[in-house]
Design a protein around this motif. Structure first.
Motif, PDB file in Angstrom:
ATOM      1  N   THR A  98      18.396   3.418  -6.745  1.00  0.00           N
ATOM      2  CA  THR A  98      19.312   2.524  -7.435  1.00  0.00           C
ATOM      3  C   THR A  98      19.207   2.788  -8.929  1.00  0.00           C
ATOM      4  OG1 THR A  98      19.003   0.843  -5.738  1.00  0.00           O
ATOM      5  CG2 THR A  98      19.951   0.117  -7.820  1.00  0.00           C
ATOM      6  N   LEU A  99      20.316   3.134  -9.546  1.00  0.00           N
ATOM      7  CA  LEU A  99      20.310   3.460 -10.966  1.00  0.00           C
ATOM      8  C   LEU A  99      19.921   2.248 -11.798  1.00  0.00           C
ATOM      9  CD1 LEU A  99      23.555   5.597 -11.171  1.00  0.00           C
ATOM     10  CD2 LEU A  99      21.195   6.394 -11.039  1.00  0.00           C
ATOM     11  N   GLY A 100      19.070   2.477 -12.790  1.00  0.00           N
ATOM     12  CA  GLY A 100      18.693   1.425 -13.720  1.00  0.00           C
ATOM     13  C   GLY A 100      17.637   0.461 -13.228  1.00  0.00           C
ATOM     14  N   VAL A 101      17.046   0.727 -12.061  1.00  0.00           N
ATOM     15  CA  VAL A 101      16.002  -0.157 -11.541  1.00  0.00           C
ATOM     16  C   VAL A 101      14.660   0.566 -11.659  1.00  0.00           C
ATOM     17  CG1 VAL A 101      15.102  -1.381  -9.529  1.00  0.00           C
ATOM     18  CG2 VAL A 101      17.573  -1.278  -9.925  1.00  0.00           C
ATOM     19  N   PRO A 102      13.847   0.188 -12.653  1.00  0.00           N
ATOM     20  CA  PRO A 102      12.536   0.833 -12.782  1.00  0.00           C
ATOM     21  C   PRO A 102      11.583   0.342 -11.693  1.00  0.00           C
ATOM     22  CG  PRO A 102      12.789  -0.854 -14.451  1.00  0.00           C
ATOM     23  CD  PRO A 102      14.095  -0.791 -13.700  1.00  0.00           C
ATOM     24  N   ILE A 103      10.824   1.258 -11.148  1.00  0.00           N
ATOM     25  CA  ILE A 103       9.867   0.918 -10.092  1.00  0.00           C
ATOM     26  C   ILE A 103       8.500   1.434 -10.509  1.00  0.00           C
ATOM     27  CG2 ILE A 103       9.231   1.212  -7.672  1.00  0.00           C
ATOM     28  CD1 ILE A 103      12.199   1.726  -7.104  1.00  0.00           C
ATOM     29  N   VAL A 104       7.516   0.559 -10.456  1.00  0.00           N
ATOM     30  CA  VAL A 104       6.129   0.925 -10.726  1.00  0.00           C
ATOM     31  C   VAL A 104       5.329   0.587  -9.481  1.00  0.00           C
ATOM     32  CG1 VAL A 104       4.104   0.536 -12.172  1.00  0.00           C
ATOM     33  CG2 VAL A 104       6.398   0.455 -13.179  1.00  0.00           C
ATOM     34  N   VAL A 105       4.531   1.543  -9.023  1.00  0.00           N
ATOM     35  CA  VAL A 105       3.737   1.346  -7.809  1.00  0.00           C
ATOM     36  C   VAL A 105       2.271   1.557  -8.138  1.00  0.00           C
ATOM     37  CG1 VAL A 105       3.256   2.249  -5.505  1.00  0.00           C
ATOM     38  CG2 VAL A 105       5.605   2.048  -6.293  1.00  0.00           C
ATOM     39  N   PHE A 106       1.472   0.630  -7.667  1.00  0.00           N
ATOM     40  CA  PHE A 106       0.024   0.727  -7.806  1.00  0.00           C
ATOM     41  C   PHE A 106      -0.575   0.793  -6.410  1.00  0.00           C
ATOM     42  CE2 PHE A 106      -3.973  -1.907  -8.115  1.00  0.00           C
ATOM     43  CZ  PHE A 106      -4.766  -0.850  -8.521  1.00  0.00           C
ATOM     44  N   PRO A 107      -0.767   2.030  -5.889  1.00  0.00           N
ATOM     45  CA  PRO A 107      -1.349   2.146  -4.553  1.00  0.00           C
ATOM     46  C   PRO A 107      -2.861   1.932  -4.607  1.00  0.00           C
ATOM     47  CG  PRO A 107      -0.843   4.321  -5.405  1.00  0.00           C
ATOM     48  CD  PRO A 107      -0.416   3.317  -6.447  1.00  0.00           C
ATOM     49  N   ARG A 108      -3.293   0.754  -4.244  1.00  0.00           N
ATOM     50  CA  ARG A 108      -4.725   0.450  -4.256  1.00  0.00           C
ATOM     51  C   ARG A 108      -5.322   0.982  -2.953  1.00  0.00           C
ATOM     52  NH1 ARG A 108      -7.666  -5.392  -5.007  1.00  0.00           N
ATOM     53  NH2 ARG A 108      -9.761  -4.542  -5.094  1.00  0.00           N
ATOM     54  N   VAL A 109      -5.729   2.227  -3.000  1.00  0.00           N
ATOM     55  CA  VAL A 109      -6.211   2.928  -1.820  1.00  0.00           C
ATOM     56  C   VAL A 109      -7.655   3.345  -2.032  1.00  0.00           C
ATOM     57  CG1 VAL A 109      -3.927   3.768  -1.189  1.00  0.00           C
ATOM     58  CG2 VAL A 109      -5.360   5.151  -2.679  1.00  0.00           C
ATOM     59  N   ASN A 110      -8.296   3.745  -0.931  1.00  0.00           N
ATOM     60  CA  ASN A 110      -9.657   4.251  -1.047  1.00  0.00           C
ATOM     61  C   ASN A 110      -9.649   5.778  -0.937  1.00  0.00           C
ATOM     62  OD1 ASN A 110      -9.825   4.991   1.761  1.00  0.00           O
ATOM     63  ND2 ASN A 110     -10.253   2.856   2.240  1.00  0.00           N
ATOM     64  N   ALA A 111     -10.811   6.388  -1.058  1.00  0.00           N
ATOM     65  CA  ALA A 111     -10.916   7.845  -1.071  1.00  0.00           C
ATOM     66  C   ALA A 111     -10.439   8.480   0.227  1.00  0.00           C
ATOM     67  CB  ALA A 111     -12.358   8.256  -1.369  1.00  0.00           C
ATOM     68  N   ALA A 112     -10.625   7.808   1.352  1.00  0.00           N
ATOM     69  CA  ALA A 112     -10.177   8.361   2.630  1.00  0.00           C
ATOM     70  C   ALA A 112      -8.655   8.462   2.674  1.00  0.00           C
ATOM     71  CB  ALA A 112     -10.684   7.507   3.788  1.00  0.00           C
ATOM     72  N   HIS A 113      -7.958   7.477   2.126  1.00  0.00           N
ATOM     73  CA  HIS A 113      -6.496   7.540   2.081  1.00  0.00           C
ATOM     74  C   HIS A 113      -6.046   8.774   1.296  1.00  0.00           C
ATOM     75  CE1 HIS A 113      -6.731   2.992   2.565  1.00  0.00           C
ATOM     76  NE2 HIS A 113      -6.162   3.427   3.673  1.00  0.00           N
ATOM     77  N   VAL A 114      -6.683   9.010   0.159  1.00  0.00           N
ATOM     78  CA  VAL A 114      -6.292  10.126  -0.703  1.00  0.00           C
ATOM     79  C   VAL A 114      -6.624  11.474  -0.070  1.00  0.00           C
ATOM     80  CG1 VAL A 114      -6.678  11.153  -2.978  1.00  0.00           C
ATOM     81  CG2 VAL A 114      -6.439   8.688  -2.756  1.00  0.00           C
ATOM     82  N   ARG A 115      -7.634  11.515   0.770  1.00  0.00           N
ATOM     83  CA  ARG A 115      -7.974  12.773   1.460  1.00  0.00           C
ATOM     84  C   ARG A 115      -7.037  13.068   2.631  1.00  0.00           C
ATOM     85  NH1 ARG A 115     -13.501  10.922   0.578  1.00  0.00           N
ATOM     86  NH2 ARG A 115     -13.491   9.985   2.641  1.00  0.00           N
ATOM     87  N   HIS A 116      -6.269  12.087   3.055  1.00  0.00           N
ATOM     88  CA  HIS A 116      -5.369  12.286   4.193  1.00  0.00           C
ATOM     89  C   HIS A 116      -4.349  13.375   3.841  1.00  0.00           C
ATOM     90  CE1 HIS A 116      -2.257  11.536   7.162  1.00  0.00           C
ATOM     91  NE2 HIS A 116      -3.192  10.885   7.851  1.00  0.00           N
ATOM     92  N   PRO A 117      -4.034  14.264   4.783  1.00  0.00           N
ATOM     93  CA  PRO A 117      -3.114  15.369   4.498  1.00  0.00           C
ATOM     94  C   PRO A 117      -1.732  14.925   4.011  1.00  0.00           C
ATOM     95  CG  PRO A 117      -4.152  15.672   6.639  1.00  0.00           C
ATOM     96  CD  PRO A 117      -4.573  14.328   6.146  1.00  0.00           C
ATOM     97  N   HIS A 174     -13.037   4.682  -4.155  1.00  0.00           N
ATOM     98  CA  HIS A 174     -14.298   4.356  -3.504  1.00  0.00           C
ATOM     99  C   HIS A 174     -14.140   4.694  -2.026  1.00  0.00           C
ATOM    100  CE1 HIS A 174     -11.685   0.875  -3.243  1.00  0.00           C
ATOM    101  NE2 HIS A 174     -12.294   0.562  -2.117  1.00  0.00           N
ATOM    102  N   GLU A 175     -15.248   4.832  -1.356  1.00  0.00           N
ATOM    103  CA  GLU A 175     -15.225   5.141   0.067  1.00  0.00           C
ATOM    104  C   GLU A 175     -14.869   3.883   0.866  1.00  0.00           C
ATOM    105  OE1 GLU A 175     -15.383   8.140   1.474  1.00  0.00           O
ATOM    106  OE2 GLU A 175     -15.568   8.982  -0.526  1.00  0.00           O
ATOM    107  N   PRO A 176     -14.336   4.066   2.062  1.00  0.00           N
ATOM    108  CA  PRO A 176     -14.005   2.900   2.889  1.00  0.00           C
ATOM    109  C   PRO A 176     -15.221   1.988   3.077  1.00  0.00           C
ATOM    110  CG  PRO A 176     -13.141   4.887   3.890  1.00  0.00           C
ATOM    111  CD  PRO A 176     -14.002   5.329   2.736  1.00  0.00           C
ATOM    112  N   ARG A 177     -14.966   0.700   3.103  1.00  0.00           N
ATOM    113  CA  ARG A 177     -15.970  -0.348   3.300  1.00  0.00           C
ATOM    114  C   ARG A 177     -16.975  -0.443   2.156  1.00  0.00           C
ATOM    115  NH1 ARG A 177     -15.172   2.378   7.392  1.00  0.00           N
ATOM    116  NH2 ARG A 177     -14.427   1.811   9.407  1.00  0.00           N
ATOM    117  N   GLU A 178     -16.674   0.176   1.026  1.00  0.00           N
ATOM    118  CA  GLU A 178     -17.505   0.050  -0.169  1.00  0.00           C
ATOM    119  C   GLU A 178     -16.683  -0.638  -1.252  1.00  0.00           C
ATOM    120  OE1 GLU A 178     -18.927   3.819  -1.524  1.00  0.00           O
ATOM    121  OE2 GLU A 178     -20.098   4.198   0.274  1.00  0.00           O
ATOM    122  N   GLU A 179     -17.355  -1.333  -2.099  1.00  0.00           N
ATOM    123  CA  GLU A 179     -16.690  -1.967  -3.234  1.00  0.00           C
ATOM    124  C   GLU A 179     -16.429  -0.921  -4.312  1.00  0.00           C
ATOM    125  OE1 GLU A 179     -15.673  -5.166  -3.708  1.00  0.00           O
ATOM    126  OE2 GLU A 179     -16.156  -5.449  -1.585  1.00  0.00           O
TER     127      GLU A 179
END
Length: 68
Positions: free
Chosen positions: A7-26, A52-57
């Motif tokens: 949609t033109l003119g609609v700024p979108i900002v995303v903050f994916p609060r993920v852990n290290a396992a999510h980022v390692r996913h292919p 951080h790793e899963p189940r860790e703060e």
């Protein structure tokens, strides 16, 4: 959010609060590339939220920009 993508003119900002396992996913890099192609501003990586790793703060306090 998905309705706003493309949609033109609609700024979108995303903050994916993920852990290290999510980022390692292919599929992670493809998801990030798709969001960037749609001109989505991503807040991620060590400047956004340290991974951080899963189940860790997360190490240390939240970034200064984080408000609850």
């Amino acid at each position: 959010m998905s309705e706003a993508l493309g949609t033109l003119g609609v700024p979108i900002v995303v903050f994916p609060r993920v852990n290290a396992a999510h980022v390692r996913h292919p599929a992670w890099d493809k998801h990030v590339a798709a969001l960037r192609k749609a001109d989505v501003e991503l807040i991620h990586g060590p400047d956004g939220w340290p991974l951080h790793e899963p189940r860790e703060e997360p190490a240390g306090p939240p970034p200064e920009w984080w408000t609850r």
